[in-house]
Design a protein around this motif. Structure first.
Motif, PDB file in Angstrom:
ATOM      1  N   LEU A  31      23.507 -30.581  36.713  1.00 17.34           N
ATOM      2  CA  LEU A  31      23.412 -29.805  35.611  1.00 17.34           C
ATOM      3  C   LEU A  31      24.513 -30.308  34.669  1.00 17.34           C
ATOM      4  N   ILE A  32      25.753 -30.719  35.191  1.00 17.34           N
ATOM      5  CA  ILE A  32      26.787 -31.374  34.431  1.00 17.34           C
ATOM      6  C   ILE A  32      26.528 -32.677  33.813  1.00 17.34           C
ATOM      7  N   ARG A  33      25.697 -33.404  34.417  1.00 20.93           N
ATOM      8  CA  ARG A  33      25.312 -34.602  33.726  1.00 20.93           C
ATOM      9  C   ARG A  33      24.053 -34.431  32.599  1.00 20.93           C
ATOM     10  N   LEU A  34      23.438 -33.578  32.829  1.00 19.57           N
ATOM     11  CA  LEU A  34      22.325 -33.115  31.840  1.00 19.57           C
ATOM     12  C   LEU A  34      22.956 -32.487  30.668  1.00 19.57           C
ATOM     13  N   THR A  35      24.215 -31.634  30.759  1.00 20.77           N
ATOM     14  CA  THR A  35      24.578 -30.977  29.753  1.00 20.77           C
ATOM     15  C   THR A  35      25.770 -31.557  28.895  1.00 20.77           C
ATOM     16  N   THR A  36      26.463 -32.633  29.610  1.00 22.20           N
ATOM     17  CA  THR A  36      27.829 -33.097  29.200  1.00 22.20           C
ATOM     18  C   THR A  36      27.365 -34.284  28.196  1.00 22.20           C
ATOM     19  N   ASP A  37      27.989 -34.467  27.102  1.00 28.00           N
ATOM     20  CA  ASP A  37      28.004 -35.621  26.232  1.00 28.00           C
ATOM     21  C   ASP A  37      28.515 -36.805  26.759  1.00 28.00           C
ATOM     22  N   GLN A  38      27.669 -37.665  27.015  1.00 27.63           N
ATOM     23  CA  GLN A  38      28.333 -38.922  27.747  1.00 27.63           C
ATOM     24  C   GLN A  38      29.151 -39.854  26.879  1.00 27.63           C
ATOM     25  N   ILE A 299      49.554 -29.263  37.503  1.00 27.15           N
ATOM     26  CA  ILE A 299      48.166 -28.686  38.086  1.00 27.15           C
ATOM     27  C   ILE A 299      46.874 -29.063  37.191  1.00 27.15           C
ATOM     28  N   GLN A 300      47.326 -28.834  35.762  1.00 28.10           N
ATOM     29  CA  GLN A 300      46.244 -29.006  34.818  1.00 28.10           C
ATOM     30  C   GLN A 300      45.872 -30.490  34.769  1.00 28.10           C
ATOM     31  N   MET A 301      46.963 -31.353  34.865  1.00 27.88           N
ATOM     32  CA  MET A 301      46.780 -32.810  34.866  1.00 27.88           C
ATOM     33  C   MET A 301      45.987 -33.046  36.047  1.00 27.88           C
ATOM     34  N   GLY A 302      46.006 -32.850  37.201  1.00 32.19           N
ATOM     35  CA  GLY A 302      45.377 -32.971  38.469  1.00 32.19           C
ATOM     36  C   GLY A 302      44.172 -32.514  38.261  1.00 32.19           C
ATOM     37  N   ILE A 303      43.526 -31.399  37.830  1.00 32.61           N
ATOM     38  CA  ILE A 303      42.442 -30.759  37.559  1.00 32.61           C
ATOM     39  C   ILE A 303      41.535 -31.817  36.489  1.00 32.61           C
ATOM     40  N   ASP A 304      42.410 -32.335  35.296  1.00 30.55           N
ATOM     41  CA  ASP A 304      41.734 -33.307  34.622  1.00 30.55           C
ATOM     42  C   ASP A 304      41.469 -34.466  35.268  1.00 30.55           C
ATOM     43  N   VAL A 305      42.345 -35.028  36.034  1.00 30.43           N
ATOM     44  CA  VAL A 305      42.090 -36.164  36.522  1.00 30.43           C
ATOM     45  C   VAL A 305      40.942 -36.093  37.801  1.00 30.43           C
ATOM     46  N   THR A 306      40.613 -34.997  38.373  1.00 26.21           N
ATOM     47  CA  THR A 306      39.597 -34.821  39.067  1.00 26.21           C
ATOM     48  C   THR A 306      38.146 -34.639  38.308  1.00 26.21           C
ATOM     49  N   LEU A 307      38.331 -34.127  37.344  1.00 32.22           N
ATOM     50  CA  LEU A 307      37.139 -34.012  36.274  1.00 32.22           C
ATOM     51  C   LEU A 307      36.863 -35.528  35.707  1.00 32.22           C
ATOM     52  N   ILE A 308      37.671 -36.215  35.472  1.00 38.24           N
ATOM     53  CA  ILE A 308      37.496 -37.538  35.012  1.00 38.24           C
ATOM     54  C   ILE A 308      36.958 -38.292  36.101  1.00 38.24           C
ATOM     55  N   TRP A 310      34.901 -37.314  38.720  1.00 37.49           N
ATOM     56  CA  TRP A 310      33.874 -36.684  39.119  1.00 37.49           C
ATOM     57  C   TRP A 310      32.636 -36.841  38.110  1.00 37.49           C
ATOM     58  N   ASN A 311      33.229 -36.996  36.778  1.00 36.21           N
ATOM     59  CA  ASN A 311      32.030 -36.910  35.558  1.00 36.21           C
ATOM     60  C   ASN A 311      31.785 -38.505  35.495  1.00 36.21           C
ATOM     61  N   THR A 313      31.702 -40.664  38.000  1.00 35.50           N
ATOM     62  CA  THR A 313      30.954 -40.941  39.198  1.00 35.50           C
ATOM     63  C   THR A 313      29.479 -40.391  39.356  1.00 35.50           C
ATOM     64  N   ILE A 314      29.151 -39.197  38.544  1.00 32.93           N
ATOM     65  CA  ILE A 314      27.870 -38.800  38.430  1.00 32.93           C
ATOM     66  C   ILE A 314      27.077 -39.255  37.419  1.00 32.93           C
ATOM     67  N   GLY A 315      28.015 -39.858  36.291  1.00 36.15           N
ATOM     68  CA  GLY A 315      27.284 -40.583  35.310  1.00 36.15           C
ATOM     69  C   GLY A 315      27.370 -39.668  34.035  1.00 36.15           C
ATOM     70  N   ALA A 316      27.831 -38.404  34.164  1.00 39.54           N
ATOM     71  CA  ALA A 316      28.066 -37.626  32.788  1.00 39.54           C
ATOM     72  C   ALA A 316      29.110 -38.057  31.708  1.00 39.54           C
ATOM     73  N   TYR A 317      29.978 -39.027  32.108  1.00 33.49           N
ATOM     74  CA  TYR A 317      30.475 -39.738  31.087  1.00 33.49           C
ATOM     75  C   TYR A 317      30.176 -41.398  31.463  1.00 33.49           C
ATOM     76  N   ARG A 318      30.001 -41.885  30.270  1.00 34.08           N
ATOM     77  CA  ARG A 318      29.568 -43.618  30.543  1.00 34.08           C
ATOM     78  C   ARG A 318      30.798 -44.233  29.934  1.00 34.08           C
ATOM     79  N   TYR A 319      30.879 -45.435  30.569  1.00 29.47           N
ATOM     80  CA  TYR A 319      31.989 -46.568  30.409  1.00 29.47           C
ATOM     81  C   TYR A 319      31.258 -47.153  29.007  1.00 29.47           C
ATOM     82  N   PRO A 320      32.175 -47.672  28.275  1.00 27.78           N
ATOM     83  CA  PRO A 320      31.980 -48.729  27.163  1.00 27.78           C
ATOM     84  C   PRO A 320      31.092 -49.990  27.488  1.00 27.78           C
ATOM     85  N   LYS A 321      30.206 -50.187  26.731  1.00 28.47           N
ATOM     86  CA  LYS A 321      29.191 -51.340  26.961  1.00 28.47           C
ATOM     87  C   LYS A 321      29.465 -52.316  25.811  1.00 28.47           C
TER      88      LYS A 321
END
Length: 337
Positions: A31-38, A299-308, A310-311, A313-321
């Motif tokens: 769901l995250i991968r399909l709804t998140t801007d890559q 705590i907020q930064m820890g949550i952000d790092v976890t989101l980075i 996860w996103n 890892t599952i391909g919701a965010y894409r690396y520059p090519k």
């Protein structure tokens, strides 16, 4: 009661529970991968594409932000970015920094005025509610718009978002972002400049003066960062980083996180692109008036790092090519009412 728990915690029940958890994680990930801007959608308001000359009272378009982007092209490429006209652009994100900003600017200008290269300082007021913009414009009036410019954001973005807009408006061959509190002595620029020119290995020590409690929290945060994301840099949060201009544009137009943990995503992208990264010791002193709230901010930064983690890892965010042709998702908006 013991019999009840014994019946509940059977092998079959545990397997069923584990299966449900795995299926739920997979479903949420899809769901995250399909709804998140890559790629990030970069929001820039019309009033943020100009700088004020306090002497003439006129507003002038900023490089890139106020010229190319005003052409309403549907696709902006890195080839559209104008050539550098200065050696160094210093980006200073500032939020309610009317008290600490003058000390930082005085030190930076005293240092830079002794150099032979052309420089500019871009103060990005991140939606301050005090006199940060007015204080910075006082320096513009004294030194001129060729050396100092102020971008006042219509809406608060967070430190990463403010730096990104400053980077996009920069004219320097190299871009340095420095905190407005002056915690790092500006003369430390020499070390960064030496490394980036010579490509030498960095030192492994760091010289810092911070409270014991803050140090303890920082150690915990660094461990989470190392475990989930960045492996090559020990102190990802140092607010004194130098980039070649083209590298800065690539990285800052591909980061999603705009607040405190933006550095982590920035360095993660740099690692993935196998860019040379150096970490050198700088003199850093904790300055009163920090915007970081102990515990809550970490705590907020820890949550952000976890989101980075996860996103990506599952391909919701894409690396520059390569060849890094597009600056993805830049949106131009009219001023907020």
């Amino acid at each position: 009661m013991t019999c009840f728990f014994h019946q509940f915690l059977t092998i079959n029940n545990l397997i069923a529970l584990l299966t449900i958890i795995i299926i739920t994680i997979i479903f949420i990930s899809i769901l995250i991968r399909l709804t998140t801007d890559q790629y990030p959608r970069i929001l820039i308001y019309k009033d943020e594409r100009f700088y004020l000359d306090p002497i003439s009272g006129e507003h002038h378009p900023l490089p890139q932000l106020g010229t190319i982007f005003l052409s309403k092209k549907h696709t902006v490429t890195y080839q559209d970015i104008q050539p550098s006209t200065h050696y160094l652009s210093v980006i200073v994100p500032a939020y309610n920094e009317q008290n600490r900003l003058p000390t930082m600017l005085d030190e930076a200008i005293d240092f830079l005025e002794q150099k032979s290269f052309k420089y500019e300082i871009i103060v990005v007021d991140d939606g301050s509610r005090d006199k940060t913009t007015q204080i910075a414009l006082g320096y513009v009036q004294k030194y001129g718009t060729e050396k100092i410019r102020v971008i006042t954001l219509v809406k608060n973005r967070g430190k990463g978002g403010a730096i990104r807009i400053g980077i996009l408006a920069a004219r320097g061959e190299y871009c340095l972002f420095a905190d407005a509190d002056g915690a790092t002595k500006f003369s430390e620029f020499e070390k960064l400049n030496h490394f980036i020119q010579e490509r030498r290995k960095s030192y492994k020590e760091s010289i810092a003066q911070r409270s014991l409690f803050r140090t303890f929290l920082m150690w915990g945060f660094h461990f989470v960062v190392w475990l989930l994301t960045v492996k090559t840099v020990r102190d990802t949060q140092c607010g004194f980083k130098l980039f070649p201009r083209t590298v800065a544009q690539i990285l800052f137009t591909h980061t999603h996180i705009e607040r405190w943990a933006f550095d982590v995503e920035l360095l993660l992208l740099a690692e993935r692109l196998q860019l040379p990264i150096g970490e050198i010791p700088v003199e850093w002193t904790e300055i009163e008036g920090s915007k970081i709230v102990p515990v809550f901010s970490w705590i907020q930064m820890g949550i952000d790092v976890t989101l980075i983690f996860w996103n990506y890892t599952i391909g919701a965010y894409r690396y520059p090519k390569q060849p890094y042709e597009k600056i993805y998702g830049i949106i131009m908006q009219q001023p907020l009412l």
